[in-house]
Enzyme design. Sequence first.
Site, short mmCIF file in Angstrom:
data_model
loop_
_atom_site.label_atom_id
_atom_site.label_comp_id
_atom_site.label_asym_id
_atom_site.label_seq_id
_atom_site.Cartn_x
_atom_site.Cartn_y
_atom_site.Cartn_z
N LYS A 194 10.74 3.67 50.59
CA LYS A 194 11.23 3.04 49.37
C LYS A 194 11.30 4.09 48.27
O LYS A 194 10.29 4.71 47.93
CB LYS A 194 10.31 1.90 48.96
CG LYS A 194 10.71 1.25 47.64
CD LYS A 194 9.92 0.01 47.35
CE LYS A 194 10.26 -0.52 45.97
NZ LYS A 194 9.53 -1.75 45.67
N LYS A 247 15.06 1.56 51.64
CA LYS A 247 15.48 0.89 50.42
C LYS A 247 15.62 1.89 49.29
O LYS A 247 14.71 2.71 49.11
CB LYS A 247 14.43 -0.16 50.05
CG LYS A 247 14.68 -0.87 48.76
CD LYS A 247 13.52 -1.73 48.42
CE LYS A 247 13.73 -2.31 47.05
NZ LYS A 247 12.57 -2.99 46.57
#
Length: 322
Positions: A194, A247
């Site tokens: 992330k 992400k």
Amino acid sequence: MFPASRPRRLRRTPALRELTRETHLRPEALVYPLFVRHGKGVKTEIASMPGQYHFSPDTIVAEAGAALEDGVRAVLLFGLPDAKDAEGSEAWSDDGAVQVAVRSLKKAFPDLLVITDVCLCEYTSHGHCGVIEKGGVVNDATLPLLARAAVSHARAGADLVAPSDMMDGRVAAIREALDEENFSDTAILSYAAKYASAFYGPFREAAGSTPQFGDRRAYQMDPANVEEAMREIALDIDEGADLVMVKPALAYLDVIRRAKDAFPVPIAAYNVSGEYAMLEAAAARGWLDRERAILETLTSIRRAGASIILTYHAREAARLLR
Ligand code: PBG
């Protein structure tokens, strides 16, 4: 070589194009993120994410039912607490908006896959994803709080818990806590790679989770790094992650491909709020063909190697794919 070789031959008709298509987008691969808050009858549009709403535990059931009818079988829940504090204690309250919503959703639709986002930033007064000491987020003291939140979600009936905080060791801490409480069947979808991204902007407005000081760069990843993403993913798998996520998606398609080639677990990718907002904003001005842009975007994420896509366009895409 031309003229013997003419790639256009296989593009001549829809049937030929479909026969030779390499990537398939299926509604079963889509996860629909939803925001839930306390109350009754709430369905308030989120200004930064037109077409997305804040729901209450009753209206979210109707939304999930409509999504199921469209062919979307999985939702990801984010909660908005009534009150925030320094630790983010509503994150593990059995009466939290997420916990109440999970119980209502599983009761109404036992087969709906319910995934919960495990993080503290929506619940903390300072908006960071962990415990603050000396102006920074401390790692190890945050782990038991995340584990408590994950256990409360499992107790409510979540099928998967998805830690998005980026603390080191959180997957192991959550796995251990779940197993101790006899939730060995609850799976972990870890936000393994992330990045500290500008594309979360609209979400932070939707979730009220903008950090009140500083930013998240001391725990989320540097956008310039891909080797580090491989290391993060390997660690999370070792700690017990069942699925891993990259992400955001669009600026990180290379990371998705590297992850897909390197790891034999399902790879998920999050087509985040800023990616949604960009497409919607351009389409609203008539600058993009909205429906084609949605399907092209999601297809690109699949082609990069994601088997699962978390997207605010899930319902719409599922309808377009019918
Ligand atoms: C919470 C969290 C965020 C997102 C998912 N979980 C925001 C953040 O890290 O600041 C972003 C989702 C989106 O932008 O759609 N940590």
